[in-house]
Motif scaffolding. Structure first.
Motif, PDB file in Angstrom:
ATOM      1  N   ARG A 239       0.855  -1.197   0.000  1.00 28.86           N
ATOM      2  CA  ARG A 239       0.000   0.000   0.000  1.00 28.86           C
ATOM      3  C   ARG A 239       0.886   1.240   0.000  1.00 28.86           C
ATOM      4  N   PRO A 240       1.553   1.530  -1.110  1.00 27.98           N
ATOM      5  CA  PRO A 240       2.418   2.708  -1.111  1.00 27.98           C
ATOM      6  C   PRO A 240       1.615   3.992  -0.942  1.00 27.98           C
ATOM      7  N   LYS A 241       2.164   4.915  -0.184  1.00 37.41           N
ATOM      8  CA  LYS A 241       1.493   6.199   0.040  1.00 37.41           C
ATOM      9  C   LYS A 241       2.475   7.317  -0.232  1.00 37.41           C
ATOM     10  N   LYS A 242       1.910   8.469  -0.535  1.00 39.38           N
ATOM     11  CA  LYS A 242       2.752   9.645  -0.700  1.00 39.38           C
ATOM     12  C   LYS A 242       3.290  10.041   0.688  1.00 39.38           C
ATOM     13  N   LEU A 243       4.564  10.445   0.699  1.00 34.44           N
ATOM     14  CA  LEU A 243       5.151  10.889   1.970  1.00 34.44           C
ATOM     15  C   LEU A 243       5.289  12.405   1.955  1.00 34.44           C
ATOM     16  N   ILE A 244       4.846  13.042   3.005  1.00 29.13           N
ATOM     17  CA  ILE A 244       4.924  14.506   3.069  1.00 29.13           C
ATOM     18  C   ILE A 244       5.812  14.903   4.236  1.00 29.13           C
ATOM     19  N   SER A 245       6.837  15.675   3.909  1.00 27.83           N
ATOM     20  CA  SER A 245       7.775  16.097   4.944  1.00 27.83           C
ATOM     21  C   SER A 245       7.105  17.122   5.873  1.00 27.83           C
ATOM     22  N   VAL A 246       7.183  16.859   7.166  1.00 30.37           N
ATOM     23  CA  VAL A 246       6.593  17.768   8.159  1.00 30.37           C
ATOM     24  C   VAL A 246       7.700  18.186   9.133  1.00 30.37           C
ATOM     25  N   PRO A 247       8.079  19.471   9.143  1.00 32.44           N
ATOM     26  CA  PRO A 247       9.127  19.895  10.085  1.00 32.44           C
ATOM     27  C   PRO A 247       8.713  19.610  11.533  1.00 32.44           C
ATOM     28  N   PHE A 248       9.720  19.408  12.391  1.00 34.68           N
ATOM     29  CA  PHE A 248       9.446  19.088  13.795  1.00 34.68           C
ATOM     30  C   PHE A 248       8.486  20.101  14.426  1.00 34.68           C
ATOM     31  N   ARG A 249       8.724  21.374  14.103  1.00 30.15           N
ATOM     32  CA  ARG A 249       7.944  22.458  14.708  1.00 30.15           C
ATOM     33  C   ARG A 249       6.446  22.283  14.408  1.00 30.15           C
ATOM     34  N   ILE A 250       6.149  22.001  13.146  1.00 30.58           N
ATOM     35  CA  ILE A 250       4.741  21.836  12.724  1.00 30.58           C
ATOM     36  C   ILE A 250       4.163  20.549  13.325  1.00 30.58           C
ATOM     37  N   ALA A 251       4.992  19.486  13.310  1.00 31.49           N
ATOM     38  CA  ALA A 251       4.527  18.198  13.865  1.00 31.49           C
ATOM     39  C   ALA A 251       4.158  18.370  15.333  1.00 31.49           C
ATOM     40  N   LYS A 252       4.964  19.173  16.029  1.00 29.45           N
ATOM     41  CA  LYS A 252       4.703  19.352  17.463  1.00 29.45           C
ATOM     42  C   LYS A 252       3.392  20.114  17.688  1.00 29.45           C
ATOM     43  N   LEU A 253       3.151  21.053  16.804  1.00 30.61           N
ATOM     44  CA  LEU A 253       1.906  21.828  16.888  1.00 30.61           C
ATOM     45  C   LEU A 253       0.701  20.912  16.687  1.00 30.61           C
ATOM     46  N   LYS A 254       0.779  20.063  15.664  1.00 33.08           N
ATOM     47  CA  LYS A 254      -0.336  19.138  15.392  1.00 33.08           C
ATOM     48  C   LYS A 254      -0.498  18.150  16.541  1.00 33.08           C
ATOM     49  N   ALA A 255       0.655  17.684  17.043  1.00 30.32           N
ATOM     50  CA  ALA A 255       0.614  16.680  18.118  1.00 30.32           C
ATOM     51  C   ALA A 255      -0.015  17.261  19.379  1.00 30.32           C
ATOM     52  N   ALA A 256       0.081  18.575  19.543  1.00 35.33           N
ATOM     53  CA  ALA A 256      -0.515  19.214  20.723  1.00 35.33           C
ATOM     54  C   ALA A 256      -2.036  19.011  20.733  1.00 35.33           C
ATOM     55  N   PHE A 257      -2.646  18.840  19.548  1.00 33.81           N
ATOM     56  CA  PHE A 257      -4.087  18.540  19.475  1.00 33.81           C
ATOM     57  C   PHE A 257      -4.325  17.031  19.532  1.00 33.81           C
ATOM     58  N   LEU A 258      -3.474  16.296  18.797  1.00 35.33           N
ATOM     59  CA  LEU A 258      -3.673  14.842  18.714  1.00 35.33           C
ATOM     60  C   LEU A 258      -3.528  14.152  20.070  1.00 35.33           C
ATOM     61  N   LYS A 259      -2.759  14.763  20.961  1.00 33.55           N
ATOM     62  CA  LYS A 259      -2.492  14.087  22.240  1.00 33.55           C
ATOM     63  C   LYS A 259      -3.749  13.888  23.085  1.00 33.55           C
ATOM     64  N   PHE A 260      -4.846  14.583  22.730  1.00 32.60           N
ATOM     65  CA  PHE A 260      -6.079  14.424  23.496  1.00 32.60           C
ATOM     66  C   PHE A 260      -6.899  13.215  23.041  1.00 32.60           C
ATOM     67  N   TRP A 261      -6.480  12.585  21.937  1.00 29.98           N
ATOM     68  CA  TRP A 261      -7.198  11.382  21.484  1.00 29.98           C
ATOM     69  C   TRP A 261      -7.051  10.295  22.549  1.00 29.98           C
ATOM     70  N   PRO A 262      -7.997   9.352  22.576  1.00 24.32           N
ATOM     71  CA  PRO A 262      -7.916   8.280  23.587  1.00 24.32           C
ATOM     72  C   PRO A 262      -6.601   7.484  23.472  1.00 24.32           C
ATOM     73  N   ASN A 263      -6.207   7.167  22.242  1.00 22.98           N
ATOM     74  CA  ASN A 263      -4.947   6.448  22.054  1.00 22.98           C
ATOM     75  C   ASN A 263      -4.167   7.226  20.987  1.00 22.98           C
ATOM     76  N   PRO A 264      -3.528   8.339  21.377  1.00 24.45           N
ATOM     77  CA  PRO A 264      -3.023   9.287  20.366  1.00 24.45           C
ATOM     78  C   PRO A 264      -1.982   8.678  19.434  1.00 24.45           C
ATOM     79  N   ILE A 265      -2.079   9.044  18.152  1.00 25.13           N
ATOM     80  CA  ILE A 265      -1.092   8.527  17.199  1.00 25.13           C
ATOM     81  C   ILE A 265       0.224   9.294  17.331  1.00 25.13           C
ATOM     82  N   LEU A 266       0.158  10.498  17.903  1.00 23.62           N
ATOM     83  CA  LEU A 266       1.384  11.278  18.069  1.00 23.62           C
ATOM     84  C   LEU A 266       1.186  12.276  19.214  1.00 23.62           C
ATOM     85  N   THR A 267       2.230  12.414  20.029  1.00 20.77           N
ATOM     86  CA  THR A 267       2.186  13.416  21.103  1.00 20.77           C
ATOM     87  C   THR A 267       3.402  14.342  20.931  1.00 20.77           C
ATOM     88  N   PRO A 268       3.364  15.531  21.520  1.00 25.10           N
ATOM     89  CA  PRO A 268       4.526  16.430  21.409  1.00 25.10           C
ATOM     90  C   PRO A 268       5.794  15.754  21.947  1.00 25.10           C
TER      91      PRO A 268
END
Ligand SMILES: NC(=O)c1ccc[n+]([C@@H]2O[C@H](COP(=O)([O-])OP(=O)(O)OC[C@H]3O[C@@H](n4cnc5c(N)ncnc54)[C@H](OP(=O)(O)O)[C@@H]3O)[C@@H](O)[C@H]2O)c1
Length: 320
Positions: A239-268
């Motif tokens: 199942r090849p997928k396109k890979l999109i580069s996400v700088p650490f800074r942006i990833a951390k910002l997104k993870a700040a929201f994702l961390k509230f999920w019950p089983n978060p896929i990413l945390t800061p």
């Protein structure tokens, strides 16, 4: 005169690594007490030993007396408890990675346990994440209470039921692209969970005292980048997928929201963890000391990642 069967207590024996450890100890004839918060969750492991050989015991990790009780009478103790992310009151890094190992180590010393193996994490001494730093503090707390402890620092572990390849494989089912956090340059040395369990077992059983008081860094035969991990994934899930580069800074910002999920896929904190490589130091004592030839990802991954293929495990045969 018959030898008395050894007794081991495995904390976190219901987990990904812990259950492999239980299997290996059972195969060596050890009576295994699985110290767990929910004994019913360990019942499925009873079948890996003879009747009465695997004994789930309820343990309250917040109560030192409960921990002493779980350790009492055991020759060996293994601590596999760990978390990847915190939950406000229920799961704190400081408690589960530092205080709990210290209490277990002290119980081992008080109860006259002969060997204690504590599972830490590779890169804990250099990492900047709270996960890594508490793992490192936990090692020191263990050494202070039980200087002869065998400390293992595995890199990311793979195998049936892992929380790494399976997580990305699950994401690849419905995401049109996958994120290459920090450009995907972080290096890993993934190690097969069964090999780590074998290290635990040998560390407890090998007669000489050469392993006591040592720290081992455990990696597999291949060093791969984060991008390389995705490439393996795509190869075996088809199942090849396109890979999109996400700088650490942006990833951390997104993870700040994702961390509230019950089983978060990413945390800061996990983003911080990705900022340092996760590979075995050349000068460190490694898996070879245990005379184990670590299994490669290419040997193990197809066995469980093929279930993610379109059409599932038997898709290959149908299209062949
Ligand atoms: N998996 C990896 O790739 C990896 C890599 C490097 C280091 N490690 C370390 O290796 C050890 C084993 O890893 P693993 O993947 O096998 O761990 P796991 O399956 O995620 O969890 C191991 C055990 O920790 C206990 N636990 C989990 N969440 C908890 C919580 N919120 N509160 C209290 N206890 C909790 C559970 O014990 P009960 O439910 O039975 O009480 C569970 O069986 C851990 O110390 C981990 O940090 C893992």
């Amino acid at each position: 005169m018959a030898h008395k069967a050894k007794i081991a207590t495995v904390f976190g024996g219901t987990g990904f690594l812990g259950k492999q450890v239980v299997h290996r100890l059972a195969a060596r004839g050890v009576t295994v007490k699985i110290a767990t918060r929910v004994p019913e969750r360990a019942n499925f492991l009873k079948t890996c030993g003879a009747v009465g050989q695997i004994v789930p015991v309820q343990c309250d990790y917040s109560d030192a007396r409960s921990i002493h009780q779980a350790v009492k009478g055991s020759d060996f103790v293994v601590n596999c408890v760990g978390i990847l992310f915190e939950r406000r009151k229920r799961a704190r890094f400081e408690y589960l990675h530092v205080d709990l190992p210290a209490i277990i180590a002290k119980a081992c010393a008080d109860e006259g346990v002969s060997r204690f193996t504590h599972v830490s994490a590779l890169g804990c001494d250099t990492g900047i994440s709270k996960y890594a730093q508490t793992k490192y503090d936990g090692e020191n707390a263990v050494r202070a209470n039980f200087p002869d402890a065998i400390i293992l620092r595995p890199s990311v572990m793979f195998g049936q039921g892992d929380n790494f390849f399976n997580k990305f494989a699950e994401l690849s089912r419905f995401m049109p692209f996958l994120p290459l956090i920090g450009g995907g340059k972080t290096r890993f040395q993934p190690v097969y969970v069964g090999d780590v369990a074998e290290v635990v077992s040998k560390g407890l059983f090998v007669g000489s005292s050469e392993f006591l008081g040592q720290t081992y860094q455990l990696g597999g035969p291949d060093i791969v980048t984060f991008r390389g991990i995705y490439e393996k994934l795509f190869k075996y899930t088809a199942r090849p997928k396109k890979l999109i580069s996400v700088p650490f800074r942006i990833a951390k910002l997104k993870a700040a929201f994702l961390k509230f999920w019950p089983n978060p896929i990413l945390t800061p904190d996990q983003v911080d963890d990705l900022k340092t490589d996760n590979v075995v130091d050349d000068k460190a004592q490694g898996i070879d000391v245990f005379e184990i030839h670590p299994k490669s990802m290419d040997l193990i991954l197809p066995g469980y990642l093929e279930t993610y293929k379109f059409g599932g495990r038997f898709a290959v045969e149908q299209s062949a």
